[in-house]
Every structure is written in structure tokens, then in C-alpha cells.
Design a protein around this motif. Sequence first.
Motif, PDB file in Angstrom:
ATOM      1  N   VAL A 144       0.846  -1.199   0.000  1.00  0.00           N
ATOM      2  CA  VAL A 144       0.000   0.000   0.000  1.00  0.00           C
ATOM      3  C   VAL A 144       0.880   1.248   0.000  1.00  0.00           C
ATOM      4  O   VAL A 144       0.604   2.216  -0.715  1.00  0.00           O
ATOM      5  N   THR A 145       1.939   1.233   0.789  1.00  0.00           N
ATOM      6  CA  THR A 145       2.873   2.363   0.838  1.00  0.00           C
ATOM      7  C   THR A 145       3.525   2.576  -0.529  1.00  0.00           C
ATOM      8  O   THR A 145       3.637   3.715  -1.002  1.00  0.00           O
ATOM      9  N   GLU A 146       3.938   1.496  -1.178  1.00  0.00           N
ATOM     10  CA  GLU A 146       4.536   1.600  -2.512  1.00  0.00           C
ATOM     11  C   GLU A 146       3.539   2.167  -3.520  1.00  0.00           C
ATOM     12  O   GLU A 146       3.888   3.031  -4.336  1.00  0.00           O
ATOM     13  N   ILE A 147       2.314   1.695  -3.459  1.00  0.00           N
ATOM     14  CA  ILE A 147       1.280   2.169  -4.385  1.00  0.00           C
ATOM     15  C   ILE A 147       0.979   3.638  -4.146  1.00  0.00           C
ATOM     16  O   ILE A 147       0.834   4.422  -5.093  1.00  0.00           O
ATOM     17  N   THR A 148       0.916   4.035  -2.886  1.00  0.00           N
ATOM     18  CA  THR A 148       0.670   5.446  -2.552  1.00  0.00           C
ATOM     19  C   THR A 148       1.796   6.321  -3.094  1.00  0.00           C
ATOM     20  O   THR A 148       1.541   7.391  -3.655  1.00  0.00           O
ATOM     21  N   ALA A 149       3.041   5.864  -2.955  1.00  0.00           N
ATOM     22  CA  ALA A 149       4.185   6.619  -3.477  1.00  0.00           C
ATOM     23  C   ALA A 149       4.105   6.726  -4.997  1.00  0.00           C
ATOM     24  O   ALA A 149       4.351   7.801  -5.569  1.00  0.00           O
ATOM     25  N   LEU A 150       3.746   5.639  -5.656  1.00  0.00           N
ATOM     26  CA  LEU A 150       3.592   5.676  -7.118  1.00  0.00           C
ATOM     27  C   LEU A 150       2.466   6.619  -7.530  1.00  0.00           C
ATOM     28  O   LEU A 150       2.600   7.368  -8.503  1.00  0.00           O
ATOM     29  N   GLN A 151       1.379   6.587  -6.789  1.00  0.00           N
ATOM     30  CA  GLN A 151       0.249   7.470  -7.083  1.00  0.00           C
ATOM     31  C   GLN A 151       0.672   8.938  -6.954  1.00  0.00           C
ATOM     32  O   GLN A 151       0.337   9.761  -7.801  1.00  0.00           O
ATOM     33  N   GLU A 152       1.409   9.239  -5.896  1.00  0.00           N
ATOM     34  CA  GLU A 152       1.877  10.617  -5.709  1.00  0.00           C
ATOM     35  C   GLU A 152       2.827  11.030  -6.835  1.00  0.00           C
ATOM     36  O   GLU A 152       2.767  12.162  -7.321  1.00  0.00           O
ATOM     37  N   THR A 153       3.678  10.113  -7.274  1.00  0.00           N
ATOM     38  CA  THR A 153       4.600  10.398  -8.378  1.00  0.00           C
ATOM     39  C   THR A 153       3.823  10.681  -9.663  1.00  0.00           C
ATOM     40  O   THR A 153       4.128  11.635 -10.391  1.00  0.00           O
ATOM     41  N   VAL A 154       2.816   9.857  -9.936  1.00  0.00           N
ATOM     42  CA  VAL A 154       1.988  10.047 -11.135  1.00  0.00           C
ATOM     43  C   VAL A 154       1.263  11.387 -11.068  1.00  0.00           C
ATOM     44  O   VAL A 154       1.199  12.125 -12.064  1.00  0.00           O
ATOM     45  N   GLU A 155       0.696  11.708  -9.908  1.00  0.00           N
ATOM     46  CA  GLU A 155       0.004  12.993  -9.748  1.00  0.00           C
ATOM     47  C   GLU A 155       0.968  14.158  -9.967  1.00  0.00           C
ATOM     48  O   GLU A 155       0.632  15.140 -10.635  1.00  0.00           O
ATOM     49  N   HIS A 156       2.173  14.041  -9.433  1.00  0.00           N
ATOM     50  CA  HIS A 156       3.177  15.098  -9.605  1.00  0.00           C
ATOM     51  C   HIS A 156       3.532  15.249 -11.088  1.00  0.00           C
ATOM     52  O   HIS A 156       3.621  16.365 -11.622  1.00  0.00           O
ATOM     53  N   MET A 157       3.730  14.123 -11.753  1.00  0.00           N
ATOM     54  CA  MET A 157       4.060  14.159 -13.178  1.00  0.00           C
ATOM     55  C   MET A 157       2.913  14.770 -13.984  1.00  0.00           C
ATOM     56  O   MET A 157       3.149  15.520 -14.948  1.00  0.00           O
ATOM     57  N   ALA A 158       1.691  14.491 -13.604  1.00  0.00           N
ATOM     58  CA  ALA A 158       0.534  15.066 -14.295  1.00  0.00           C
ATOM     59  C   ALA A 158       0.501  16.577 -14.113  1.00  0.00           C
ATOM     60  O   ALA A 158       0.222  17.320 -15.066  1.00  0.00           O
TER      61      ALA A 158
END
Length: 168
Positions: A144-158
Motif C-alpha cells: 500500500v505504501t509503494e502504491i501510494t508513493a507511485l500514485q503521488e509520483t503520477v500525480e506530480h508528473m501530471a
Amino acid sequence: AVMCEQFDNIRQQREREHQQHEDAEHRQATIGALSAVFGVQSKTAALTAHELRTAFADPDAEETLRSTSLSSKELAELRDLCVSLGKISAARGEAEDVKEVVSLKDVVDIAFRMRGPAESRDLLSVFFLCKEIQASNSEVLKRVTEITALQETVEHMAHVQLAMAAKF
């Protein structure tokens, strides 16, 4: 003295065999009662969470159970066990239409395992099951922590991409 000891050993062996025979008959009676309640022919039949929770609510189930050789206390324990297993299975998020939750044989094995006071092996089983659950929960939390970090990275990239698009 040796002869008395041999007779005592033979008597104890016969008592054990008799008890094993009674246990086997009792197990068969339990399987028969549950087979009738769940309307299945095979002890390997799969039962769903819904079936486990609701089978004993049927008035015909009560009549079927009264016709068995099981005591009312044993029947109540079986009823409670099946309802509990059904609730546990449903709580795990398994859908009502899941085809295989537990087999009839597993229900009977659990019922016979739970008879009498807890023994040290029962407590050890619970201890190791708790450890296994903790390890599983740790792994889930890590993912879950890894997925949350990936989600934040994707949001930042967007956001970066939107900002760059606004400049052009």
C-alpha cells in the motif's frame, strides 16, 4: 506380575480401539447430519459463506438435525460453528456466489478439533496463525505504501505536464 501387565496393556489397547471406533461413528453421524442440512451427498462438497450462515435458519434443518444421534449441545455447537465460519468467510470479502469456501469434511474436522479444553498445540497453532497474519499484514502495508508513493509520483508528473502544456 508380567502377566498382569500384559493383560493391562491388552485392556488399554482395546479401550483405545473402542474409543477410536466410537469417535469414527460420531464423526460419520456429524457428517451425515451436516450433509442433510446442506443438501449435499459428498463430504468434499464445497459450501459457500452464504450457505454456512443461513442453512440452519431453515425449519427443515432443525427437523433433520433432531433425527440424528447428535446431542442438542453438539447440534448447537455445530450450528454456531457453521454460522461463525460463514461470517468469517464473508468478512474476508468473499462474494456470496463464491463456489468454494470450505468443504463439509473441513467443517467436521474443525468441529472435532474444537472439542474439549484448549491444549498446548491449539495455543501454538493460534500463535503461529497470528504471526502469519501479522507478516501478511506487514506485506500488505508495504505494498500500500509503494502504491501510494507511485500514485503521488503520477500525480506530480501530471501536474508538471499540465504546467508545461500551459506554457506552450
